[in-house]
Write a protein that holds these residues in place. Structure first.
Motif, PDB file in Angstrom:
ATOM      1  N   GLY A  65       0.775  -1.226   0.000  1.00 31.32           N
ATOM      2  CA  GLY A  65       0.000   0.000   0.000  1.00 31.32           C
ATOM      3  C   GLY A  65       0.804   1.271   0.000  1.00 31.32           C
ATOM      4  N   GLY A  66       2.073   1.143   0.125  1.00 27.95           N
ATOM      5  CA  GLY A  66       2.886   2.341   0.090  1.00 27.95           C
ATOM      6  C   GLY A  66       3.027   3.060   1.405  1.00 27.95           C
ATOM      7  N   ASP A  67       2.383   2.583   2.458  1.00 27.27           N
ATOM      8  CA  ASP A  67       2.465   3.241   3.758  1.00 27.27           C
ATOM      9  C   ASP A  67       2.556   2.173   4.846  1.00 27.27           C
ATOM     10  OD1 ASP A  67       2.550   5.358   5.525  1.00 27.27           O
ATOM     11  OD2 ASP A  67       0.377   5.580   5.631  1.00 27.27           O
ATOM     12  N   ILE A  68       3.265   2.498   5.900  1.00 32.37           N
ATOM     13  CA  ILE A  68       3.387   1.581   7.032  1.00 32.37           C
ATOM     14  C   ILE A  68       2.146   1.740   7.897  1.00 32.37           C
ATOM     15  CG2 ILE A  68       4.726   0.986   9.084  1.00 32.37           C
ATOM     16  CD1 ILE A  68       7.156   2.308   7.654  1.00 32.37           C
ATOM     17  N   SER A  69       1.486   0.633   8.172  1.00 33.35           N
ATOM     18  CA  SER A  69       0.277   0.728   8.988  1.00 33.35           C
ATOM     19  C   SER A  69       0.647   0.712  10.468  1.00 33.35           C
ATOM     20  CB  SER A  69      -0.678  -0.427   8.683  1.00 33.35           C
ATOM     21  OG  SER A  69      -0.229  -1.614   9.287  1.00 33.35           O
ATOM     22  N   VAL A  70      -0.174   1.370  11.233  1.00 35.91           N
ATOM     23  CA  VAL A  70       0.014   1.378  12.684  1.00 35.91           C
ATOM     24  C   VAL A  70      -0.066  -0.054  13.215  1.00 35.91           C
ATOM     25  CG1 VAL A  70      -0.970   2.164  14.874  1.00 35.91           C
ATOM     26  CG2 VAL A  70      -0.854   3.722  12.921  1.00 35.91           C
ATOM     27  N   LYS A  71      -0.927  -0.848  12.591  1.00 31.96           N
ATOM     28  CA  LYS A  71      -1.084  -2.242  12.999  1.00 31.96           C
ATOM     29  C   LYS A  71       0.243  -2.995  12.894  1.00 31.96           C
ATOM     30  CE  LYS A  71      -3.781  -6.397  12.079  1.00 31.96           C
ATOM     31  NZ  LYS A  71      -4.710  -7.059  11.201  1.00 31.96           N
ATOM     32  N   SER A  72       1.026  -2.735  11.863  1.00 33.51           N
ATOM     33  CA  SER A  72       2.320  -3.404  11.707  1.00 33.51           C
ATOM     34  C   SER A  72       3.283  -2.993  12.810  1.00 33.51           C
ATOM     35  CB  SER A  72       2.937  -3.092  10.343  1.00 33.51           C
ATOM     36  OG  SER A  72       2.221  -3.745   9.335  1.00 33.51           O
ATOM     37  N   ILE A  73       3.258  -1.734  13.153  1.00 35.87           N
ATOM     38  CA  ILE A  73       4.152  -1.249  14.208  1.00 35.87           C
ATOM     39  C   ILE A  73       3.742  -1.834  15.557  1.00 35.87           C
ATOM     40  CG2 ILE A  73       4.885   0.799  15.498  1.00 35.87           C
ATOM     41  CD1 ILE A  73       4.897   2.298  12.853  1.00 35.87           C
ATOM     42  N   GLU A  74       2.444  -1.968  15.773  1.00 35.93           N
ATOM     43  CA  GLU A  74       1.964  -2.496  17.052  1.00 35.93           C
ATOM     44  C   GLU A  74       1.884  -4.022  17.064  1.00 35.93           C
ATOM     45  OE1 GLU A  74      -1.764  -0.486  17.404  1.00 35.93           O
ATOM     46  OE2 GLU A  74      -0.841   1.364  18.119  1.00 35.93           O
ATOM     47  N   SER A  75       2.183  -4.658  15.926  1.00 32.66           N
ATOM     48  CA  SER A  75       2.009  -6.108  15.811  1.00 32.66           C
ATOM     49  C   SER A  75       2.955  -6.912  16.689  1.00 32.66           C
ATOM     50  CB  SER A  75       2.185  -6.544  14.355  1.00 32.66           C
ATOM     51  OG  SER A  75       3.530  -6.368  13.950  1.00 32.66           O
ATOM     52  N   VAL A  76       4.076  -6.349  17.005  1.00 34.85           N
ATOM     53  CA  VAL A  76       5.071  -7.072  17.805  1.00 34.85           C
ATOM     54  C   VAL A  76       5.363  -6.251  19.041  1.00 34.85           C
ATOM     55  CG1 VAL A  76       7.397  -8.005  17.853  1.00 34.85           C
ATOM     56  CG2 VAL A  76       6.070  -8.115  15.750  1.00 34.85           C
ATOM     57  N   THR A  77       4.974  -6.783  20.163  1.00 35.84           N
ATOM     58  CA  THR A  77       5.266  -6.124  21.420  1.00 35.84           C
ATOM     59  C   THR A  77       6.400  -6.882  22.085  1.00 35.84           C
ATOM     60  OG1 THR A  77       2.958  -5.505  21.651  1.00 35.84           O
ATOM     61  CG2 THR A  77       4.320  -5.406  23.634  1.00 35.84           C
ATOM     62  N   ILE A  78       7.459  -6.165  22.332  1.00 34.86           N
ATOM     63  CA  ILE A  78       8.592  -6.788  23.007  1.00 34.86           C
ATOM     64  C   ILE A  78       8.797  -6.050  24.319  1.00 34.86           C
ATOM     65  CG2 ILE A  78      11.061  -7.269  22.901  1.00 34.86           C
ATOM     66  CD1 ILE A  78      10.773  -7.522  19.894  1.00 34.86           C
ATOM     67  N   THR A  79       8.578  -6.783  25.372  1.00 34.09           N
ATOM     68  CA  THR A  79       8.788  -6.210  26.692  1.00 34.09           C
ATOM     69  C   THR A  79      10.231  -6.467  27.098  1.00 34.09           C
ATOM     70  OG1 THR A  79       7.992  -8.244  27.681  1.00 34.09           O
ATOM     71  CG2 THR A  79       6.402  -6.473  27.429  1.00 34.09           C
ATOM     72  N   PRO A  80      10.809  -5.565  27.871  1.00 32.01           N
ATOM     73  CA  PRO A  80      12.191  -5.778  28.303  1.00 32.01           C
ATOM     74  C   PRO A  80      12.344  -7.130  28.985  1.00 32.01           C
ATOM     75  CG  PRO A  80      11.430  -3.596  28.931  1.00 32.01           C
ATOM     76  CD  PRO A  80      10.240  -4.345  28.395  1.00 32.01           C
ATOM     77  N   THR A  81      13.374  -7.837  28.594  1.00 30.03           N
ATOM     78  CA  THR A  81      13.611  -9.172  29.124  1.00 30.03           C
ATOM     79  C   THR A  81      14.840  -9.156  30.013  1.00 30.03           C
ATOM     80  OG1 THR A  81      12.714 -10.150  27.121  1.00 30.03           O
ATOM     81  CG2 THR A  81      14.088 -11.559  28.467  1.00 30.03           C
TER      82      THR A  81
END
Length: 170
Positions: A65-81
Motif C-alpha cells: 500500500g505504500g504506507d506503514i500501517s500502525v497495525k504493523s508497528i503495534e504487531s510485535v510487542t517486546i517487553t524488556p527481558t
C-alpha cells in the motif's frame, strides 16, 4: 528512486541484518555448553525472531500500500527481558570459570558488537528518515537492540574480569 522504494530497500537491509544476527545466535547455541547461557540465548533468539516479523510486516505494508500501517508497528510487542535472573547469572559465571569456557568471551563479545551495530544503524535511520511511522519503527528497533547490547556487554565484561582474576599457571 521513489521514497517508498528507498524505504523498502532500507527495511530489506535491516531484515537481512536481523537474519544474520539470528543465524549467529542460533549457531552460538552449539558453542555454549552451559544451561544458563543457552537459556539466555534462546530467549534472545525468540526476540530476534519478533524483530524479523516486525520488519517483514513493514516491508509487506510498503510493497502493498505504500504506507506503514500502525497495525504493523503495534504487531510485535517486546517487553524488556531479563535474560538472566541473578541466580542464573551467578551460576553461569561460576560454571564458566570452573570449566574455563573461554569461547564464551568471544561469543558474548561478537553478540554485543552485532547488537551495537544494529542499534546504531536503526538510530541513524530514525534520525535521517522523514516518514513518521518509519522513524517510529526504527526508534523501537534501536531501543530493543540497545537492551540486547547492554546485556551482552555486561556479561562480556563480567567474563573478562573473571578470567583476568584467575590464577593462571597453577
Amino acid at each position: 528512486m521513489a521514497a517508498n522504494e528507498q524505504l523498502i530497500k532500507i527495511f530489506e537491509y535491516a531484515l537481512n541484518q536481523e537474519k544474520t544476527g539470528l543465524s549467529f545466535f542460533e549457531t552460538s547455541l552449539h558453542r555454549l555448553g552451559i544451561g544458563a547461557a543457552v537459556t539466555a540465548f534462546k530467549k534472545l533468539i525468540e526476540e530476534e525472531k519478533k524483530h524479523v516479523i516486525f520488519i517483514t510486516n513493514i516491508i509487506n505494508d510498503l510493497k502493498q500500500g505504500g504506507d506503514i500501517s500502525v497495525k504493523s508497528i503495534e504487531s510485535v510487542t517486546i517487553t524488556p527481558t531479563n535474560f538472566f535472573d541473578e541466580r542464573a547469572k551467578s551460576e553461569f559465571m561460576a560454571q564458566s570459570v570452573e570449566q574455563a569456557m573461554t569461547p564464551d568471551i568471544s561469543v558474548f563479545h561478537t553478540a554485543m558488537l552485532i547488537e551495537r551495530d544494529l542499534s546504531a544503524f536503526y538510530a541513524r535511520m530514525a534520525e535521517q528518515l522523514e516518514e513518521k511511522k518509519a522513524k517510529e519503527a526504527f526508534k523501537m528497533l534501536s531501543n530493543w537492540e540497545k537492551g540486547h547490547e547492554r546485556f551482552f556487554a555486561q556479561i562480556h565484561e563480567d567474563l573478562v574480569k573473571e578470567y583476568e582474576g584467575m590464577p593462571w599457571g597453577g
